[in-house]
Design an enzyme around this catalytic site. Sequence first.
Site, PDB file in Angstrom:
ATOM      1  N   GLY A   1      73.253  12.832  98.059  1.00 56.48           N
ATOM      2  CA  GLY A   1      73.010  13.790  99.136  1.00 56.48           C
ATOM      3  C   GLY A   1      73.169  15.251  98.765  1.00 56.48           C
ATOM      4  O   GLY A   1      73.140  16.109  99.636  1.00 56.48           O
TER       5      GLY A   1
ATOM      6  N   SER B   1      74.837  22.083 100.588  1.00 55.08           N
ATOM      7  CA  SER B   1      75.011  20.687 101.021  1.00 55.08           C
ATOM      8  C   SER B   1      76.489  20.316 101.115  1.00 55.08           C
ATOM      9  O   SER B   1      77.288  20.709 100.262  1.00 55.08           O
ATOM     10  CB  SER B   1      74.373  19.722 100.013  1.00 55.08           C
ATOM     11  OG  SER B   1      72.987  19.929  99.943  1.00 55.08           O
ATOM     12  N   ILE B   2      76.822  19.522 102.126  1.00 61.12           N
ATOM     13  CA  ILE B   2      78.195  19.024 102.241  1.00 61.12           C
ATOM     14  C   ILE B   2      78.543  18.213 100.986  1.00 61.12           C
ATOM     15  O   ILE B   2      79.650  18.279 100.467  1.00 61.12           O
ATOM     16  CB  ILE B   2      78.357  18.186 103.530  1.00 61.12           C
ATOM     17  CG1 ILE B   2      78.148  19.092 104.755  1.00 61.12           C
ATOM     18  CG2 ILE B   2      79.716  17.510 103.586  1.00 61.12           C
ATOM     19  CD1 ILE B   2      78.075  18.350 106.086  1.00 61.12           C
TER      20      ILE B   2
ATOM     21  N   ASP C   1      65.956   7.638  95.838  1.00 66.40           N
ATOM     22  CA  ASP C   1      65.324   7.830  97.145  1.00 66.40           C
ATOM     23  C   ASP C   1      65.693   6.612  97.972  1.00 66.40           C
ATOM     24  O   ASP C   1      65.225   5.500  97.700  1.00 66.40           O
ATOM     25  CB  ASP C   1      63.802   7.937  96.960  1.00 66.40           C
ATOM     26  CG  ASP C   1      63.082   7.984  98.303  1.00 66.40           C
ATOM     27  OD1 ASP C   1      63.764   7.936  99.360  1.00 66.40           O
ATOM     28  OD2 ASP C   1      61.841   8.056  98.292  1.00 66.40           O
TER      29      ASP C   1
ATOM     30  N   TYR D   1      69.852  16.886 119.262  1.00 68.27           N
ATOM     31  CA  TYR D   1      70.220  15.994 118.141  1.00 68.27           C
ATOM     32  C   TYR D   1      69.456  14.678 118.262  1.00 68.27           C
ATOM     33  O   TYR D   1      69.124  14.040 117.268  1.00 68.27           O
ATOM     34  CB  TYR D   1      71.732  15.774 118.117  1.00 68.27           C
ATOM     35  CG  TYR D   1      72.258  15.326 116.774  1.00 68.27           C
ATOM     36  CD1 TYR D   1      72.142  16.132 115.647  1.00 68.27           C
ATOM     37  CD2 TYR D   1      72.876  14.088 116.625  1.00 68.27           C
ATOM     38  CE1 TYR D   1      72.624  15.720 114.409  1.00 68.27           C
ATOM     39  CE2 TYR D   1      73.370  13.671 115.396  1.00 68.27           C
ATOM     40  CZ  TYR D   1      73.233  14.492 114.301  1.00 68.27           C
ATOM     41  OH  TYR D   1      73.700  14.073 113.078  1.00 68.27           O
TER      42      TYR D   1
ATOM     43  N   LYS E   1      73.046   7.918 113.938  1.00 70.70           N
ATOM     44  CA  LYS E   1      74.469   8.023 113.564  1.00 70.70           C
ATOM     45  C   LYS E   1      75.294   6.933 114.261  1.00 70.70           C
ATOM     46  O   LYS E   1      76.284   6.454 113.700  1.00 70.70           O
ATOM     47  CB  LYS E   1      75.016   9.413 113.897  1.00 70.70           C
ATOM     48  CG  LYS E   1      74.445  10.537 113.037  1.00 70.70           C
ATOM     49  CD  LYS E   1      74.675  10.325 111.553  1.00 70.70           C
ATOM     50  CE  LYS E   1      74.351  11.568 110.749  1.00 70.70           C
ATOM     51  NZ  LYS E   1      74.344  11.306 109.285  1.00 70.70           N
TER      52      LYS E   1
ATOM     53  N   ILE F   1      77.906  22.394 110.409  1.00 71.44           N
ATOM     54  CA  ILE F   1      78.023  23.229 109.206  1.00 71.44           C
ATOM     55  C   ILE F   1      76.614  23.680 108.842  1.00 71.44           C
ATOM     56  O   ILE F   1      75.685  22.854 108.837  1.00 71.44           O
ATOM     57  CB  ILE F   1      78.647  22.407 108.042  1.00 71.44           C
ATOM     58  CG1 ILE F   1      80.088  22.006 108.403  1.00 71.44           C
ATOM     59  CG2 ILE F   1      78.616  23.192 106.738  1.00 71.44           C
ATOM     60  CD1 ILE F   1      80.706  20.988 107.466  1.00 71.44           C
TER      61      ILE F   1
ATOM     62  N   THR G   1      73.697  24.003 107.006  1.00 73.92           N
ATOM     63  CA  THR G   1      73.026  23.479 105.812  1.00 73.92           C
ATOM     64  C   THR G   1      71.535  23.369 106.133  1.00 73.92           C
ATOM     65  O   THR G   1      71.137  23.576 107.283  1.00 73.92           O
ATOM     66  CB  THR G   1      73.542  22.058 105.468  1.00 73.92           C
ATOM     67  OG1 THR G   1      73.196  21.188 106.558  1.00 73.92           O
ATOM     68  CG2 THR G   1      75.039  22.015 105.243  1.00 73.92           C
TER      69      THR G   1
ATOM     70  N   SER H   1      69.655  20.685 106.402  1.00 75.72           N
ATOM     71  CA  SER H   1      69.406  19.643 107.413  1.00 75.72           C
ATOM     72  C   SER H   1      69.793  20.138 108.800  1.00 75.72           C
ATOM     73  O   SER H   1      69.096  19.890 109.776  1.00 75.72           O
ATOM     74  CB  SER H   1      70.239  18.400 107.139  1.00 75.72           C
ATOM     75  OG  SER H   1      69.879  17.834 105.934  1.00 75.72           O
TER      76      SER H   1
HETATM   77  O1  0WD Z   1      76.296  20.189 110.550  1.00 77.37           O
HETATM   78  C1  0WD Z   1      76.069  19.477 109.562  1.00 77.37           C
HETATM   79  N1  0WD Z   1      75.490  19.963 108.487  1.00 77.37           N
HETATM   80  C2  0WD Z   1      76.486  18.045 109.617  1.00 77.37           C
HETATM   81  C3  0WD Z   1      75.984  17.125 108.725  1.00 77.37           C
HETATM   82  C4  0WD Z   1      77.452  17.642 110.669  1.00 77.37           C
HETATM   83  C5  0WD Z   1      77.820  16.254 110.621  1.00 77.37           C
HETATM   84  C6  0WD Z   1      77.263  15.377 109.735  1.00 77.37           C
HETATM   85  N2  0WD Z   1      76.350  15.818 108.804  1.00 77.37           N
HETATM   86  C7  0WD Z   1      75.790  14.840 107.896  1.00 77.37           C
HETATM   87  C8  0WD Z   1      74.287  14.750 107.820  1.00 77.37           C
HETATM   88  O2  0WD Z   1      73.743  14.071 108.923  1.00 77.37           O
HETATM   89  C9  0WD Z   1      74.141  13.984 106.506  1.00 77.37           C
HETATM   90  O3  0WD Z   1      74.418  12.611 106.742  1.00 77.37           O
HETATM   91  O4  0WD Z   1      76.178  15.137 106.578  1.00 77.37           O
HETATM   92  C10 0WD Z   1      75.248  14.582 105.649  1.00 77.37           C
HETATM   93  C11 0WD Z   1      74.820  15.666 104.677  1.00 77.37           C
HETATM   94  O5  0WD Z   1      74.055  16.633 105.362  1.00 77.37           O
HETATM   95  P1  0WD Z   1      73.997  18.190 104.966  1.00 77.37           P
HETATM   96  O6  0WD Z   1      74.838  18.447 103.790  1.00 77.37           O
HETATM   97  O7  0WD Z   1      74.206  18.925 106.225  1.00 77.37           O
HETATM   98  O8  0WD Z   1      72.459  18.392 104.646  1.00 77.37           O
HETATM   99  P2  0WD Z   1      71.588  18.681 103.319  1.00 77.37           P
HETATM  100  O9  0WD Z   1      72.226  19.658 102.423  1.00 77.37           O
HETATM  101  O10 0WD Z   1      70.228  19.031 103.833  1.00 77.37           O
HETATM  102  O11 0WD Z   1      71.562  17.284 102.608  1.00 77.37           O
HETATM  103  C12 0WD Z   1      70.987  16.152 103.148  1.00 77.37           C
HETATM  104  C13 0WD Z   1      70.078  15.581 102.111  1.00 77.37           C
HETATM  105  C14 0WD Z   1      68.629  15.986 102.070  1.00 77.37           C
HETATM  106  O12 0WD Z   1      68.398  17.261 101.985  1.00 77.37           O
HETATM  107  P3  0WD Z   1      66.954  17.888 102.470  1.00 77.37           P
HETATM  108  O13 0WD Z   1      67.434  19.099 103.193  1.00 77.37           O
HETATM  109  O14 0WD Z   1      66.293  18.142 101.174  1.00 77.37           O
HETATM  110  O15 0WD Z   1      66.257  16.893 103.366  1.00 77.37           O
HETATM  111  O16 0WD Z   1      69.830  14.222 102.319  1.00 77.37           O
HETATM  112  C15 0WD Z   1      68.937  13.856 101.309  1.00 77.37           C
HETATM  113  C16 0WD Z   1      68.172  15.083 100.925  1.00 77.37           C
HETATM  114  O17 0WD Z   1      68.466  15.507  99.640  1.00 77.37           O
HETATM  115  N3  0WD Z   1      67.960  12.880 101.693  1.00 77.37           N
HETATM  116  C17 0WD Z   1      67.727  11.797 100.936  1.00 77.37           C
HETATM  117  N4  0WD Z   1      68.319  11.352  99.815  1.00 77.37           N
HETATM  118  C18 0WD Z   1      67.821  10.242  99.270  1.00 77.37           C
HETATM  119  N5  0WD Z   1      66.785   9.575  99.779  1.00 77.37           N
HETATM  120  C19 0WD Z   1      66.642  11.151 101.551  1.00 77.37           C
HETATM  121  C20 0WD Z   1      66.169   9.994 100.912  1.00 77.37           C
HETATM  122  N6  0WD Z   1      65.134   9.301 101.385  1.00 77.37           N
HETATM  123  N7  0WD Z   1      66.280  11.853 102.659  1.00 77.37           N
HETATM  124  C21 0WD Z   1      67.099  12.906 102.732  1.00 77.37           C
END
Ligand code: 0WD
Length: 257
Positions: free
Chosen positions: A13, A19-20, A64, A155, A162, A192, A194, A196
């Site tokens: 991730g 990213s977290i 992936d 959301y 989730k 946070i 990010t 996503s």
């Molecule tokens: O507020 C927030 N940021 C919160 C995040 C609050 C509470 C929970 N979370 C969760 C998210 O739902 C996720 O489960 O934390 C986790 C990490 O999220 P993140 O760090 O906020 O987001 P990000 O840095 O975008 O990383 C998530 C990554 C994707 O990034 P992008 O932005 O390129 O879609 O998940 C990966 C991808 O790299 N991802 C995958 N990895 C492997 N296979 C796939 C996939 N098919 N799809 C997305």
Amino acid sequence: MALLTGKSACVLGVANRWSIATAIARALHAHGASLVLTYEGERTREDVEKLAAELGGAPTTAADVASDESLDALASFLGTAVGKLDILMHSLAFARKEELSGKFFSTSRAGFGTALDISAYSLVALCQRLAPMLGERASVMAMTYLGSVRAVRNYNVMGVAKAALESSVRYLAEDFGQMGGVRVNAISAGPIKTASARAVGDFTKILSEVAAKSPLRRNATAEDVANVAVFLASDLSSAITGQVLYVDAGYNILGIV
Ligand code: 0WD
């Protein structure tokens, strides 16, 4: 001796420095774990390789989670690279941007399926393949959000995904507890900023609402989350499994204040 000395970890991730998973990988490394990092595809490969170089030259590989073949390849990569895995961090999710604003009832069948597949089933698919290499008392973790148990504007289908993820954590905890005492938990992070998160409509309003109202009157940071991941990864949390731990400055406890 550092908390995680001698433990090997795979973190999924990392997309970029916000990213977290990036904060989690740094914290696991700082506490002595040896890491394997995965990238979703070519778009994120460079950032992941850069981080891996900073963290003691951690091996990297593509994963992936939408693809069974890719997960099979990850399992065989890990078999060669580490053999035994002590820490597995699932920090990824995906829903189409159009599903993350407006009314939940407009969610499409395809959008619902994609969100549930990538964000929830992926944990099951991973565990299925990696079960044979999880060490005694290994720790599996996934990232979740309050939208699983409360209606959070915009959301939408990600909240449903989730909820499925958190339920999967409980079933996996029951399966794995009897297989070498492996523990499975989720961390429910506050909002946070990010990549996503920015896909969720009005995300900055969510951030300011939490900062204004949470008991700690601030937002949780990725580093706050990473420290809890270290705790859950370590033997300090040896009797905690099947749980959802909130790292959100206390926001989830609020009723009317
Ligand atoms: O507020 C927030 N940021 C919160 C995040 C609050 C509470 C929970 N979370 C969760 C998210 O739902 C996720 O489960 O934390 C986790 C990490 O999220 P993140 O760090 O906020 O987001 P990000 O840095 O975008 O990383 C998530 C990554 C994707 O990034 P992008 O932005 O390129 O879609 O998940 C990966 C991808 O790299 N991802 C995958 N990895 C492997 N296979 C796939 C996939 N098919 N799809 C997305």
